[in-house]
Design an enzyme around this catalytic site. Structure first.
Site, PDB file in Angstrom:
ATOM      1  N   GLY A 165       0.799  -1.220   0.000  1.00 21.84           N
ATOM      2  CA  GLY A 165       0.000   0.000   0.000  1.00 21.84           C
ATOM      3  C   GLY A 165       0.833   1.271   0.000  1.00 21.84           C
ATOM      4  O   GLY A 165       2.033   1.250  -0.270  1.00 21.84           O
ATOM      5  N   TYR A 166       0.164   2.386   0.288  1.00 22.98           N
ATOM      6  CA  TYR A 166       0.753   3.725   0.238  1.00 22.98           C
ATOM      7  C   TYR A 166       1.359   3.972  -1.154  1.00 22.98           C
ATOM      8  O   TYR A 166       2.556   4.211  -1.307  1.00 22.98           O
ATOM      9  CB  TYR A 166       1.802   3.923   1.339  1.00 22.98           C
ATOM     10  CG  TYR A 166       1.857   5.368   1.776  1.00 22.98           C
ATOM     11  CD1 TYR A 166       0.845   5.911   2.550  1.00 22.98           C
ATOM     12  CD2 TYR A 166       2.892   6.197   1.377  1.00 22.98           C
ATOM     13  CE1 TYR A 166       0.865   7.235   2.912  1.00 22.98           C
ATOM     14  CE2 TYR A 166       2.919   7.536   1.739  1.00 22.98           C
ATOM     15  CZ  TYR A 166       1.902   8.044   2.505  1.00 22.98           C
ATOM     16  OH  TYR A 166       1.912   9.362   2.873  1.00 22.98           O
ATOM     17  N   HIS A 200       4.222   1.863  -7.880  1.00 25.41           N
ATOM     18  CA  HIS A 200       3.102   0.908  -7.823  1.00 25.41           C
ATOM     19  C   HIS A 200       2.192   1.097  -9.034  1.00 25.41           C
ATOM     20  O   HIS A 200       1.747   0.122  -9.647  1.00 25.41           O
ATOM     21  CB  HIS A 200       2.249   1.151  -6.565  1.00 25.41           C
ATOM     22  CG  HIS A 200       2.976   0.949  -5.274  1.00 25.41           C
ATOM     23  ND1 HIS A 200       3.255   1.981  -4.414  1.00 25.41           N
ATOM     24  CD2 HIS A 200       3.461  -0.176  -4.693  1.00 25.41           C
ATOM     25  CE1 HIS A 200       3.880   1.516  -3.354  1.00 25.41           C
ATOM     26  NE2 HIS A 200       4.026   0.209  -3.493  1.00 25.41           N
ATOM     27  N   LYS A 205      13.254  -2.138  -8.176  1.00 20.41           N
ATOM     28  CA  LYS A 205      13.950  -1.498  -7.051  1.00 20.41           C
ATOM     29  C   LYS A 205      14.334  -2.543  -6.001  1.00 20.41           C
ATOM     30  O   LYS A 205      15.425  -2.517  -5.465  1.00 20.41           O
ATOM     31  CB  LYS A 205      13.103  -0.405  -6.409  1.00 20.41           C
ATOM     32  CG  LYS A 205      13.896   0.288  -5.283  1.00 20.41           C
ATOM     33  CD  LYS A 205      13.141   1.428  -4.683  1.00 20.41           C
ATOM     34  CE  LYS A 205      12.026   0.965  -3.802  1.00 20.41           C
ATOM     35  NZ  LYS A 205      12.500   0.275  -2.562  1.00 20.41           N
TER      36      LYS A 205
END
Ligand code: PAF
Length: 291
Positions: free
Chosen positions: A31-32, A37, A149
């Site tokens: 999330g976040y 994303h 990443k």
């Protein structure tokens, strides 16, 4: 977009979609959301019939004293962003439903998890491999999407998916960077203005290694030493590791060759950041987007 909280409901929904002949794409996240994303979600949207995004801050991949409690969360914003990207299903289970009382089964990927982040964060990849295996079982994707990443994580998951016969494709998409080169990460939220400025040292260290490699330097120790020097020049930075490793096995290389990976991890005061570049490519382009 449907929000699913119960693992059994997720499995049943995914089963029905598969039985209907639909190709499911899974984007596992904690999330976040940031652009990293969203780049994974967009790729899944482009390639699959249905997109499932999981939002779960997985407790088993955090060690004692790490940032599990602090990890940034904004579920409502994540839902809005996911819906705007055309996500079909958002799977957000409770920790007690993923790891109910009596839970006792973990996935250990050997070798690949020994060095780099595995050495600094004992148990981290065991937690990652376990939760991702559970997500694969519950969501039954044809394709699962991860970011470059977390390079070591991506290799660990590819290995696990192959070794445990999940019969799915793992796609690893390029790092999305801020205009000044900092790799996007939910943990960038922790940085003060001054720390945020110093945090570009990881990107600059990789840039230095890439530049030296392009000019003919292949000594991995020399490349690592140069990366170390760039990171250590920042007062708030404490190097965890800087190395040049084999792209698949993640073992240290004596000589860098195109396709080898320069990896770096450092604390900026209390915030641990990681980054990498595949030597001989232009994947360090600042502000580059994955799609
Ligand atoms: O990369 C992440 O966000 C997490 O490690 C993952 C893959 C969602 C597992 O919790």
């Amino acid at each position: 977009m449907d929000i699913i909280r119960i693992p059994g409901e997720m499995r049943e929904t995914a089963e029905n979609l598969r039985r209907a002949g639909l190709r499911l794409g899974l984007v596992p996240t904690m999330g976040y959301f940031h652009e990293g994303h969203l780049s994974l979600i967009r790729r899944a949207r482009a390639e699959c019939d249905r997109v499932v995004v999981s939002v779960f801050v997985n407790p088993t991949q955090f060690g004692p004293g790490e940032d599990l409690g602090l990890y940034p969360r904004d579920f409502d914003r994540d839902c809005e962003l996911a819906a705007a990207e055309g996500v079909d299903l958002l799977f957000a289970p409770a920790a007690d439903d993923v790891y109910p009382p009596g839970y006792a089964t973990y996935v250990d990927v050997e070798r690949l998890t020994e060095g780099l982040c595995g050495a600094s964060r004992p148990g981290h990849f065991r937690g990652v491999a376990t939760v991702v295996a559970k997500l694969f079982n519950l969501c039954r994707p044809a394709v699962a999407y991860f970011g470059q990443k977390d390079y070591q994580q991506a290799q660990v998951i590819k290995r696990m998916a192959a070794d445990l016969d999940f019969g799915l494709q793992v796609e690893v998409l390029p790092i999305v960077r801020e205009p000044d080169g900092l790799a996007m990460s939910s943990r960038n939220q922790y940085l003060s203005v001054d720390e945020r400025r110093q945090a570009t040292c990881l990107y600059r260290a990789l840039g230095r290694a890439a530049e030296l490699f392009a000019s003919g330097e292949t000594g991995a120790e020399r490349l690592a030493a140069e990366m170390r020097a760039v990171v250590e020049a920042e007062p708030a930075a404490r190097l965890d590791y800087a190395a040049v490793v084999d792209a698949n096995e993640l073992t240290p290389r004596r000589r860098a060759a195109p396709g080898a990976v320069a990896v770096v991890a450092a604390f900026i005061n209390d915030t641990r950041l990681i980054d990498n570049t595949i030597l001989g490519t232009d994947d360090l382009k600042a502000g580059a987007t994955a799609c």
